[in-house]
Design an enzyme around this catalytic site. Structure first.
Site, PDB file in Angstrom:
ATOM      1  N   TYR A 197      -1.293  -1.377  10.670  1.00 60.09           N
ATOM      2  CA  TYR A 197      -1.654  -1.755   9.231  1.00 60.09           C
ATOM      3  C   TYR A 197      -0.464  -1.056   8.406  1.00 60.09           C
ATOM      4  O   TYR A 197       0.179  -1.783   7.495  1.00 60.09           O
ATOM      5  CB  TYR A 197      -3.083  -1.036   8.706  1.00 60.09           C
ATOM      6  CG  TYR A 197      -3.271  -1.043   7.278  1.00 60.09           C
ATOM      7  CD1 TYR A 197      -3.501  -2.312   6.520  1.00 60.09           C
ATOM      8  CD2 TYR A 197      -3.129  -0.070   6.291  1.00 60.09           C
ATOM      9  CE1 TYR A 197      -4.052  -2.396   5.222  1.00 60.09           C
ATOM     10  CE2 TYR A 197      -3.201  -0.033   5.075  1.00 60.09           C
ATOM     11  CZ  TYR A 197      -3.659  -1.189   4.438  1.00 60.09           C
ATOM     12  OH  TYR A 197      -3.908  -1.231   3.008  1.00 60.09           O
ATOM     13  N   SER A 200       0.820  -1.101  -0.031  1.00 59.79           N
ATOM     14  CA  SER A 200       0.084   0.159  -0.056  1.00 59.79           C
ATOM     15  C   SER A 200       0.853   1.232  -0.053  1.00 59.79           C
ATOM     16  O   SER A 200       2.151   1.103   0.503  1.00 59.79           O
ATOM     17  CB  SER A 200      -0.931   0.012   1.346  1.00 59.79           C
ATOM     18  OG  SER A 200      -1.556   1.258   1.241  1.00 59.79           O
TER      19      SER A 200
END
Length: 269
Positions: free
Chosen positions: A155, A142
């Protein structure tokens, strides 16, 4: 015994969102598929649709990849029955919460899925991948991998692990038949809740939004061309460049402002 020695692409997290679009894109290219998702996600229905629409072979397995025993059983089943020449590690979870309010199981599952499952699956399938003239590994990270993010804490840290793990593995396998690539997408319109939350952000943030269909097409095309890092979309490439230049303190202040507001809206709903 392996099925006719036909080659297969393995995709995790394949039932919805980006994983489903990977399955559709690979099917469109004529690739046989092994699709993996959590239990009770109607994966067989998707597999049947793809098989009928694109005249390919599709095998499905619904399994919790955070369970190490089940993960090892899955890889034994795969390597014993299929010739795998492409692995797409897409399965992952995230969310926005105050760390102190996050349930222990929620945090543990994120670590086990985003980090351990991806790592072990890659390791266990490498010997199979090395048997083919050309093989591919795509790990989904990401843009969050490039900076710490308050209220998301685990995350982005897990996505940073994926990014650096993949770059290191690519260097290690440089002189082999295996092409290794990491995908760092920005905001993705994956479902109604995510779409609503993203649309509540600033105009600048909305400029970087991409559909999962477009990301999957870009990623598979560039993977096959041998790219090491894929950041789809001009705005996301610009953001990645700017993020790495900006001071960490500035990034943390911006992240705090954005995601504290996001949490406030969630509580109001």
């Amino acid at each position: 015994m392996k099925v006719n020695n036909e080659k297969y692409t393995l995709i995790t997290g394949a039932s919805t969102g980006l994983g489903k679009e990977f399955a559709i894109e690979c099917a469109r290219r004529g690739m046989n598929l092994i699709l993996v998702s959590l239990p009770h996600e109607n994966l067989e229905e998707l597999g049947q649709e793809l098989s009928a629409s694109y005249s390919i072979r599709v095998a499905c397995r619904e399994v919790d990849l955070t369970n190490r025993k089940l993960l090892e059983e899955l890889t034994d089943w795969i390597t014993g029955n299929f010739a795998i020449n492409m692995l797409i590690n897409n399965a992952g979870i995230g969310g926005t919460q105050f760390f102190i309010d996050s349930p222990i199981d929620y945090l543990d599952n994120m670590i086990q899925l985003n980090i351990r499952a991806m790592t072990l699956l890659t390791r266990l399938l490498l010997p199979e991948l090395k048997t083919h003239p050309k093989a591919y590994i795509l790990n989904v990270s990401s843009l969050a991998a490039f900076s710490p993010v308050p209220f998301k804490t685990i995350y982005p840290a897990s996505k940073a692990f994926i990014h650096h793990f993949t770059r290191g593995l690519k260097a290690e396998l440089k002189d082999t038949n295996i092409r290794v690539c990491v995908l760092n997408p920005g905001p993705i319109m994956t479902n109604k809740d995510v779409t609503k939350r993203i649309n509540g952000q600033s105009f600048y943030v909305r400029l970087s939004i991409m559909s999962p269909e477009r990301i999957a097409r870009i990623a598979v095309r560039r993977l096959l061309r041998g790219h090491a890092v894929i950041i789809p979309g001009f705005m996301n490439r610009f953001n990645a460049f700017f993020i790495r230049l900006a001071p960490v303190s500035w990034r943390l202040n911006v992240g705090t402002s954005i995601f504290r507001r996001d949490l406030g809206k969630s509580k109001q709903r």
